[in-house]
Enzyme design. Structure first.
Site, short mmCIF file in Angstrom:
data_model
loop_
_atom_site.label_atom_id
_atom_site.label_comp_id
_atom_site.label_asym_id
_atom_site.label_seq_id
_atom_site.Cartn_x
_atom_site.Cartn_y
_atom_site.Cartn_z
N ARG A 47 0.86 -1.35 -0.01
CA ARG A 47 -0.11 -0.11 0.22
C ARG A 47 1.04 1.26 0.03
NH1 ARG A 47 -3.00 -3.42 3.50
NH2 ARG A 47 -2.23 -2.43 5.59
N LYS A 136 -12.13 14.75 5.40
CA LYS A 136 -13.30 14.26 4.54
C LYS A 136 -13.96 13.47 5.31
CE LYS A 136 -13.85 10.50 1.66
NZ LYS A 136 -13.72 9.71 0.69
N GLU A 177 -19.16 15.54 1.94
CA GLU A 177 -19.25 14.57 0.97
C GLU A 177 -20.81 13.88 1.08
OE1 GLU A 177 -16.37 11.71 0.21
OE2 GLU A 177 -17.45 10.88 -1.40
N LYS A 219 -18.52 18.04 -1.79
CA LYS A 219 -18.32 16.85 -2.65
C LYS A 219 -19.21 16.14 -2.90
CE LYS A 219 -14.85 13.04 -3.03
NZ LYS A 219 -13.72 12.45 -2.94
P1 13P Z 1 -14.61 7.87 -6.18
O1 13P Z 1 -14.46 8.93 -7.18
O2 13P Z 1 -13.96 6.44 -6.54
O3 13P Z 1 -16.33 7.85 -5.98
O4 13P Z 1 -14.18 8.20 -4.79
C1 13P Z 1 -14.27 9.28 -4.07
C2 13P Z 1 -14.17 9.34 -2.77
O5 13P Z 1 -13.49 9.79 -2.04
C3 13P Z 1 -15.26 8.40 -2.19
O6 13P Z 1 -15.49 8.82 -0.81
#
Ligand code: 13P
Length: 338
Positions: A47, A136, A177, A219
């Protein structure tokens, strides 16, 4: 520096014409699934090797202003240089996923809510010491004939706002998000209706919690028909519907909207973002915070082999550059073959 000046500086460093955010914050179980699918062994070392390779891509900062990290990555280093320090040395702002994933939501329609409150304040202080300047938190909504339910809409909005307030209190810019999942056979119109409801409630909750909209990044998912719907959405339809919903729900005080890709193909995610920017100018910077849509070709090229690093970095840079063009509405499908 005051907290406000600190938040403003992070916004200034993240929000740039032609730039977006790379989401590389897959939890260990998610990245294990992605590696497994390609028969790449998944360990702390692999990773680290993968993420170090992504972040060490030359000229990445021409198109990427910030990277979201998973907790494990924040404390990993190569040759004595931590990954957040590597990013900062390239003028890329390190961020951190702080939610602790999804749990069943009681009395809902089999829906989920996000957990991660325990010690959030203390964790943020620690992450900040390690170099993180933004965070986030992902809330997930299912779309079906009966979903999202009122309790899911309410719980997720409240959760996002509570998290955002704690981040700002610590001088960390919150990425908010709300993801309405693409899975299902719902229509574009249905997605539009429920996305509007979800965003309306999120901004209402942000107001209640006193979150300063000038220092958040939204987001969202795009408004798009479900992946099993008979009529798949064109970029023009996605752009029209998404812009209509965002204009109705997102105040212009929000500096930047950075979409997630949510299972769209890399090309689809770029074309959809481009179509939205072709409809501009908009009141906000309209960009990307893609995970899979940026990383997929790079991960496929890598195959876990150090000999493939140049190929893989090239694949990442190509997607970053095409998405950068899309933030200016300057992408064409012909560019995919250049
Ligand atoms: P994806 O663009 O693959 O949906 O991932 C963005 C993300 O941070 C999901 O939490």
């Amino acid at each position: 520096m005051t907290i406000q000046a600190e938040l403003q500086k992070t916004i200034n460093d993240l929000v740039h014409p032609g730039k977006g955010i790379l989401a590389a914050d897959e939890s260990t179980s998610t990245i294990t699934k992605r590696f497994d699918a390609l028969k790449i062994p998944c360990s702390e070392e692999t990773r680290l090797a993968y993420r170090h390779m992504l972040f060490n891509t030359d000229n990445l900062n021409n198109y990427i202003s910030g990277v979201i990290l998973y907790e494990e990555t924040l404390s990993q280093s190569t040759n004595g240089l931590s990954l957040p320090a590597l990013l900062a040395s390239k003028n890329i702002v390190p961020g951190i996923k702080v939610d602790k994933g999804l749990v069943p939501l009681a009395n809902s329609r089999n829906e989920k809510t996000t957990q991660g409150w325990d010690n959030l304040h203390e964790r943020l202080q620690e992450y900040k010491k390690q170099g993180a300047r933004f965070a986030k938190w992902r809330a997930v909504y299912t779309i079906s004939d009966s979903c999202p339910s009122y309790v899911a809409i309410h719980s997720n909005a409240d959760g996002l706002a509570r998290y955002a307030a704690i981040c700002q209190e610590n001088g960390i810019v919150p990425i908010v998000e709300p993801e309405l999942l693409m899975d299902g056979d719902h229509s574009l119109e249905h997605c539009s209706k429920v996305t509007q409801w979800a965003l309306h409630e999120v901004f209402n909750a942000l107001f209640i919690y006193g979150v300063k909209l000038e220092y958040i990044i939204l987001k969202p998912s795009m408004v798009i028909a479900g992946n099993k719907h008979a009529q798949q959405s064109t970029p023009e339809q996605v752009a029209q519907e998404t812009m209509a919903v965002l204009k109705r729900t997102v105040p212009s005080a929000v500096p930047s909207i950075n979409f997630l890709s949510g299972g769209q193909t890399p090309q689809q995610a770029t074309a959809n973002l481009d179509a939205m920017n072709k409809l501009g100018p908009h009141p906000w910077h309209l960009s990307f915070s893609y995970g899979r849509a940026l990383q997929e070709p790079a991960l496929h090229s890598w195959e876990g082999k150090s000999s493939n690093v140049p190929l893989s970095q090239k694949a990442l840079l190509i997607r970053a550059k095409l998405n950068s063009a899309a933030t200016n509405g300057e992408y064409t499908t012909a560019m995919e073959n250049e």
